[in-house]
Design a protein around this motif. Sequence first.
Motif, PDB file in Angstrom:
ATOM      1  N   GLN A  46       5.963   4.248 -13.191  1.00  0.00           N
ATOM      2  CA  GLN A  46       6.460   3.213 -12.277  1.00  0.00           C
ATOM      3  C   GLN A  46       5.322   2.325 -11.784  1.00  0.00           C
ATOM      4  O   GLN A  46       5.469   1.107 -11.694  1.00  0.00           O
ATOM      5  CB  GLN A  46       7.179   3.854 -11.083  1.00  0.00           C
ATOM      6  CG  GLN A  46       8.623   4.219 -11.350  1.00  0.00           C
ATOM      7  CD  GLN A  46       9.305   4.747 -10.105  1.00  0.00           C
ATOM      8  OE1 GLN A  46       9.111   5.897  -9.732  1.00  0.00           O
ATOM      9  NE2 GLN A  46      10.097   3.914  -9.468  1.00  0.00           N
ATOM     10  N   GLN A  47       4.194   2.942 -11.445  1.00  0.00           N
ATOM     11  CA  GLN A  47       3.052   2.158 -10.975  1.00  0.00           C
ATOM     12  C   GLN A  47       2.550   1.225 -12.072  1.00  0.00           C
ATOM     13  O   GLN A  47       2.234   0.054 -11.816  1.00  0.00           O
ATOM     14  CB  GLN A  47       1.936   3.089 -10.525  1.00  0.00           C
ATOM     15  CG  GLN A  47       0.799   2.375  -9.800  1.00  0.00           C
ATOM     16  CD  GLN A  47       1.230   1.833  -8.443  1.00  0.00           C
ATOM     17  OE1 GLN A  47       1.650   2.559  -7.570  1.00  0.00           O
ATOM     18  NE2 GLN A  47       1.133   0.509  -8.274  1.00  0.00           N
ATOM     19  N   GLN A  48       2.509   1.709 -13.306  1.00  0.00           N
ATOM     20  CA  GLN A  48       2.082   0.861 -14.429  1.00  0.00           C
ATOM     21  C   GLN A  48       3.043  -0.306 -14.619  1.00  0.00           C
ATOM     22  O   GLN A  48       2.615  -1.436 -14.910  1.00  0.00           O
ATOM     23  CB  GLN A  48       2.015   1.689 -15.710  1.00  0.00           C
ATOM     24  CG  GLN A  48       0.881   2.693 -15.756  1.00  0.00           C
ATOM     25  CD  GLN A  48       0.922   3.505 -17.038  1.00  0.00           C
ATOM     26  OE1 GLN A  48       1.984   3.807 -17.579  1.00  0.00           O
ATOM     27  NE2 GLN A  48      -0.252   3.873 -17.541  1.00  0.00           N
TER      28      GLN A  48
ATOM     29  N   PRO B 227       0.794  -1.239   0.000  1.00  0.00           N
ATOM     30  CA  PRO B 227       0.000   0.000   0.000  1.00  0.00           C
ATOM     31  C   PRO B 227       0.824   1.285   0.000  1.00  0.00           C
ATOM     32  O   PRO B 227       0.294   2.354  -0.330  1.00  0.00           O
ATOM     33  CB  PRO B 227      -0.825  -0.127   1.289  1.00  0.00           C
ATOM     34  CG  PRO B 227      -0.965  -1.597   1.496  1.00  0.00           C
ATOM     35  CD  PRO B 227       0.367  -2.165   1.068  1.00  0.00           C
ATOM     36  N   SER B 228       2.093   1.217   0.354  1.00  0.00           N
ATOM     37  CA  SER B 228       2.939   2.403   0.389  1.00  0.00           C
ATOM     38  C   SER B 228       3.531   2.758  -0.973  1.00  0.00           C
ATOM     39  O   SER B 228       4.198   3.799  -1.100  1.00  0.00           O
ATOM     40  CB  SER B 228       4.086   2.205   1.386  1.00  0.00           C
ATOM     41  OG  SER B 228       3.612   2.058   2.698  1.00  0.00           O
ATOM     42  N   GLU B 229       3.292   1.928  -1.991  1.00  0.00           N
ATOM     43  CA  GLU B 229       3.956   2.147  -3.281  1.00  0.00           C
ATOM     44  C   GLU B 229       3.697   3.529  -3.887  1.00  0.00           C
ATOM     45  O   GLU B 229       4.637   4.186  -4.342  1.00  0.00           O
ATOM     46  CB  GLU B 229       3.559   1.044  -4.268  1.00  0.00           C
ATOM     47  CG  GLU B 229       4.283  -0.254  -4.017  1.00  0.00           C
ATOM     48  CD  GLU B 229       3.756  -1.384  -4.879  1.00  0.00           C
ATOM     49  OE1 GLU B 229       2.840  -1.133  -5.695  1.00  0.00           O
ATOM     50  OE2 GLU B 229       4.255  -2.516  -4.742  1.00  0.00           O
TER      51      GLU B 229
ATOM     52  N   LEU C 194       5.909   6.009  -2.246  1.00  0.00           N
ATOM     53  CA  LEU C 194       7.315   5.751  -2.561  1.00  0.00           C
ATOM     54  C   LEU C 194       7.648   6.208  -3.973  1.00  0.00           C
ATOM     55  O   LEU C 194       8.713   6.808  -4.211  1.00  0.00           O
ATOM     56  CB  LEU C 194       7.622   4.254  -2.410  1.00  0.00           C
ATOM     57  CG  LEU C 194       7.693   3.740  -0.981  1.00  0.00           C
ATOM     58  CD1 LEU C 194       7.681   2.209  -0.966  1.00  0.00           C
ATOM     59  CD2 LEU C 194       8.944   4.254  -0.281  1.00  0.00           C
ATOM     60  N   PHE C 195       6.777   5.930  -4.928  1.00  0.00           N
ATOM     61  CA  PHE C 195       7.041   6.327  -6.311  1.00  0.00           C
ATOM     62  C   PHE C 195       7.055   7.855  -6.445  1.00  0.00           C
ATOM     63  O   PHE C 195       7.848   8.415  -7.198  1.00  0.00           O
ATOM     64  CB  PHE C 195       6.011   5.715  -7.256  1.00  0.00           C
ATOM     65  CG  PHE C 195       6.064   4.213  -7.318  1.00  0.00           C
ATOM     66  CD1 PHE C 195       7.249   3.525  -7.041  1.00  0.00           C
ATOM     67  CD2 PHE C 195       4.943   3.473  -7.649  1.00  0.00           C
ATOM     68  CE1 PHE C 195       7.302   2.148  -7.098  1.00  0.00           C
ATOM     69  CE2 PHE C 195       4.991   2.085  -7.703  1.00  0.00           C
ATOM     70  CZ  PHE C 195       6.172   1.424  -7.420  1.00  0.00           C
ATOM     71  N   LYS C 196       6.168   8.548  -5.708  1.00  0.00           N
ATOM     72  CA  LYS C 196       6.178  10.005  -5.744  1.00  0.00           C
ATOM     73  C   LYS C 196       7.478  10.546  -5.147  1.00  0.00           C
ATOM     74  O   LYS C 196       8.118  11.445  -5.722  1.00  0.00           O
ATOM     75  CB  LYS C 196       4.983  10.580  -4.999  1.00  0.00           C
ATOM     76  CG  LYS C 196       4.947  12.107  -5.042  1.00  0.00           C
ATOM     77  CD  LYS C 196       3.776  12.681  -4.272  1.00  0.00           C
ATOM     78  CE  LYS C 196       3.707  14.210  -4.449  1.00  0.00           C
ATOM     79  NZ  LYS C 196       4.976  14.897  -4.066  1.00  0.00           N
ATOM     80  N   ALA C 197       7.888   9.990  -4.000  1.00  0.00           N
ATOM     81  CA  ALA C 197       9.129  10.447  -3.358  1.00  0.00           C
ATOM     82  C   ALA C 197      10.325  10.178  -4.262  1.00  0.00           C
ATOM     83  O   ALA C 197      11.238  11.013  -4.370  1.00  0.00           O
ATOM     84  CB  ALA C 197       9.301   9.755  -2.011  1.00  0.00           C
ATOM     85  N   PHE C 198      10.328   9.030  -4.922  1.00  0.00           N
ATOM     86  CA  PHE C 198      11.432   8.671  -5.821  1.00  0.00           C
ATOM     87  C   PHE C 198      11.493   9.623  -7.007  1.00  0.00           C
ATOM     88  O   PHE C 198      12.566  10.122  -7.386  1.00  0.00           O
ATOM     89  CB  PHE C 198      11.252   7.227  -6.302  1.00  0.00           C
ATOM     90  CG  PHE C 198      12.347   6.738  -7.209  1.00  0.00           C
ATOM     91  CD1 PHE C 198      13.516   6.198  -6.690  1.00  0.00           C
ATOM     92  CD2 PHE C 198      12.206   6.798  -8.596  1.00  0.00           C
ATOM     93  CE1 PHE C 198      14.520   5.736  -7.525  1.00  0.00           C
ATOM     94  CE2 PHE C 198      13.203   6.349  -9.434  1.00  0.00           C
ATOM     95  CZ  PHE C 198      14.363   5.808  -8.894  1.00  0.00           C
ATOM     96  N   THR C 199      10.341   9.907  -7.614  1.00  0.00           N
ATOM     97  CA  THR C 199      10.300  10.806  -8.767  1.00  0.00           C
ATOM     98  C   THR C 199      10.684  12.226  -8.364  1.00  0.00           C
ATOM     99  O   THR C 199      11.415  12.916  -9.094  1.00  0.00           O
ATOM    100  CB  THR C 199       8.911  10.780  -9.407  1.00  0.00           C
ATOM    101  OG1 THR C 199       8.625   9.437  -9.835  1.00  0.00           O
ATOM    102  CG2 THR C 199       8.835  11.699 -10.616  1.00  0.00           C
TER     103      THR C 199
END
Length: 485
Positions: A341-343, A233-235, A238-243
Amino acid sequence: MSFTRALVAISACKVFQTMSPLVLPGQVFLPNSSVYNESVNSYFAAFEREVVPECIIKPNSSADVSVIMTASVAANTKLAVRGGGHTMWAGAANLQGGATVDLRNIKGVVLSNDNTTVSVGAGETWGSVYEKLIPLGLMVAGGRMLDVGVAGLTLGGGLSYFTGKVGFVADTVTNFEIVLASGQVVNANKDTNTDLFAALKGGSNNFGIVTKIDYPVFAHKYMWGGMSAFQAPSEPELFKAFTDFATAPTGDVDAQVILSVGFDTSIGVELSVASQYYTKQVEVITPPPSLAPFSAIQPQVFSSLRSDTILGFVAEQNAYNVPGARQLFFSATFKPDAALQQQIVEKWRDIIEPLKTAEGLAIYLVFQTLTKEMLQKSAASGANSFGLDTADGPIVSLLINPVWKSQADDSRIIAALTELVAAVDTLATAAGKYSKYRYLNYSFGTQNPIDGYGEASKANLKAVSKKYDPTQFFQSNVPGGFKLS
């Protein structure tokens, strides 16, 4: 000793067995000998361990390698060349029924008198380098695994904890010692054989056998970092923070994030891990601002964030390795985008679902950013082979890493992950985020990462190859690695 070039390829091992007592004493080893068995069983992945060479040759110096090259070219034999043996696909650094040159006896981690440069033998691993330098309060920009070979990582580019400040590991090199197909031992640096110097930075094993590499050394004792683990559920966070980290207007060159998403049948759940590192030597109690968004994400399954030496951090990474397992690397690249990333993760889930019946299966997606600051530093360090422009950055290097137990599952896992790479490229293209670059050290044998350097870079590599290897021995007779043809 003189040799007459044969018209057809003959057994390299027969040639070297004949020569061994005279010029390669105690350096040629046949099947079932303890040295042969140790060499074959020391490869990182099962696929290379299952290759059966006719003999193993273990030179002790560049002079020995010169003898091997002179004889090999004269007799038109085929060779494989290995350093640390970490490349995973079969035939990358081993040769079925042929001669494999094992460089691990070419040792040495030697500091210059003024402690500004370290000369490292091609048979060393990064763990050995760090064990030498850390007690002296010194460091080099090198690999992030203890048992990865120095030469292989560097010739493929090389990513380090200091990538944001120095570019690729190859960009930091001050000199390569290399044995050409002619048997000549030459140096390549900013003043001598400059075209070869640039080609070796990412050009892999296409020009000769590198026997020693010089790197700049700097003062460094400790850093901050570690791993934070999260459930699925944290993905999105995490993807926003990474981007956000990857695309920051002014990037933090001392910080690095490696974000992985993985499924392991032994635990039966999906986990994400943000490995965070900050190399600036300050007393860090709380995360630096550039990395604080990752620590703020809750809940966390575990966290190992701390101050430590680089040896401590590479040992932590090494603890997750499975030497001898059936495992491979695949590579893809795209521009940072959280939705993309989510895709990619959703496509990964779809593709791996039928694979979950494979015994001992674990499959990881590992995202790393090559920031614009990193690419700027790489370009400023001098010519290399990567074909990357600073305008290309930032980009995300995706490593796809499956691990499993049974040979019976090889075909379906390889096919599925080849499909996944194609799907990633399709998704990235549709989003306007595709990059043709492939990090060589993460690429599978069929991926042709040198094509991703671009036509101009590849044409230059071919020209350098023809200049220093006019008979094209390393293109035709050293089948391992990624060729230029």
